[in-house]
Write an enzyme that holds these catalytic residues in place. Sequence first.
Site, mmCIF file in Angstrom:
data_model
loop_
_atom_site.group_PDB
_atom_site.id
_atom_site.type_symbol
_atom_site.label_atom_id
_atom_site.label_comp_id
_atom_site.label_asym_id
_atom_site.label_seq_id
_atom_site.Cartn_x
_atom_site.Cartn_y
_atom_site.Cartn_z
ATOM 1 C CD GLU A 196 -8.807 0.995 7.284
ATOM 2 O OE1 GLU A 196 -8.555 0.023 8.026
ATOM 3 O OE2 GLU A 196 -8.394 2.147 7.534
ATOM 4 C CG ASP A 249 -0.317 -0.324 2.515
ATOM 5 O OD1 ASP A 249 0.933 -0.305 2.585
ATOM 6 O OD2 ASP A 249 -1.037 -0.607 3.487
ATOM 7 C CG ASN A 303 -8.949 -1.300 11.535
ATOM 8 O OD1 ASN A 303 -8.002 -1.988 11.165
ATOM 9 N ND2 ASN A 303 -9.382 -0.254 10.860
ATOM 10 C CG HIS A 336 -5.839 -2.171 8.539
ATOM 11 N ND1 HIS A 336 -5.904 -0.815 8.742
ATOM 12 C CD2 HIS A 336 -4.550 -2.503 8.838
ATOM 13 C CE1 HIS A 336 -4.729 -0.368 9.132
ATOM 14 N NE2 HIS A 336 -3.893 -1.365 9.199
#
Length: 253
Positions: free
Chosen positions: A161, A78, A154, A156
Amino acid sequence: MIQPQHMPVKFKHPGSYQKMCHLVASNIKDLVKGKGGKEYHNRPVIGLATGTTPLGVYEELKKMKNTNFSDTYTINVDEYIGLEPEFNARLKGKEGYGFPQHPKSYYHYMTEHLFRDINFKRSFFPGESQTDTFDSLIAAMGGIDIQILGIGTNGHIGFNEPGTSRDSLTHVVDLTESTIKDNSRFFDTINDVPKRAITMGIESIMRAKRIYLLAQGKHKKDIFDKAFKGEITPDVPASYLQEHSDCTVMYCD
Ligand code: F6R
């Protein structure tokens, strides 16, 4: 007997962060030494991540002075969107205008932590204009041999996400509040954290031949257990890795 659809994720308990990183780096070394292809589609391809967790792996790789990485490709999972124009705007009229690396970009981060010391054949990052081509680029290289991943608090992976679909390819994302907050430690203020990024999708990641997911620290324990001991759900994108045929996950305090 009903055959399982997939191999379960492999849990390894390396005992320490250093051992965990050493194990992953040794596997990369074995790949690089064993593959040794000179043709474009037969060179070793390593998928990399940024963040704090894989830094120990990069330190271990740097110690491997007898390993020749010059035929190896790397692909980062990313990259932020929106840093470069701002950076250039601030620099306009000053020396350095047009300098391609924003100091907070993942490209810059990887240069500081790995690329300065190891001379790979070529390193690729997804860019905003490449959403349609990045996955074909990876396929043309013969696919990712080993993908390294961290996990967000979270759940990811990359910047996929919660809510990301299983069949997603490389795409642009709006970062969640929790990711912006977690990543603000790398910036002067939380307002400086980019709100958007580009990431390989879940399907892009699942196409890697082998995956190592690393998690370190007590703040990751709950999400690690949810992802790999709980149900497969878009709410915890890392849980999709349970469907991968060669995925090893490791947690240490
Ligand atoms: C970054 C990336 C992210 C991180 C995750 C964990 O390239 O892919 O998914 O792996 O946010 O970050 P750290 O390791 O800093 O806790």
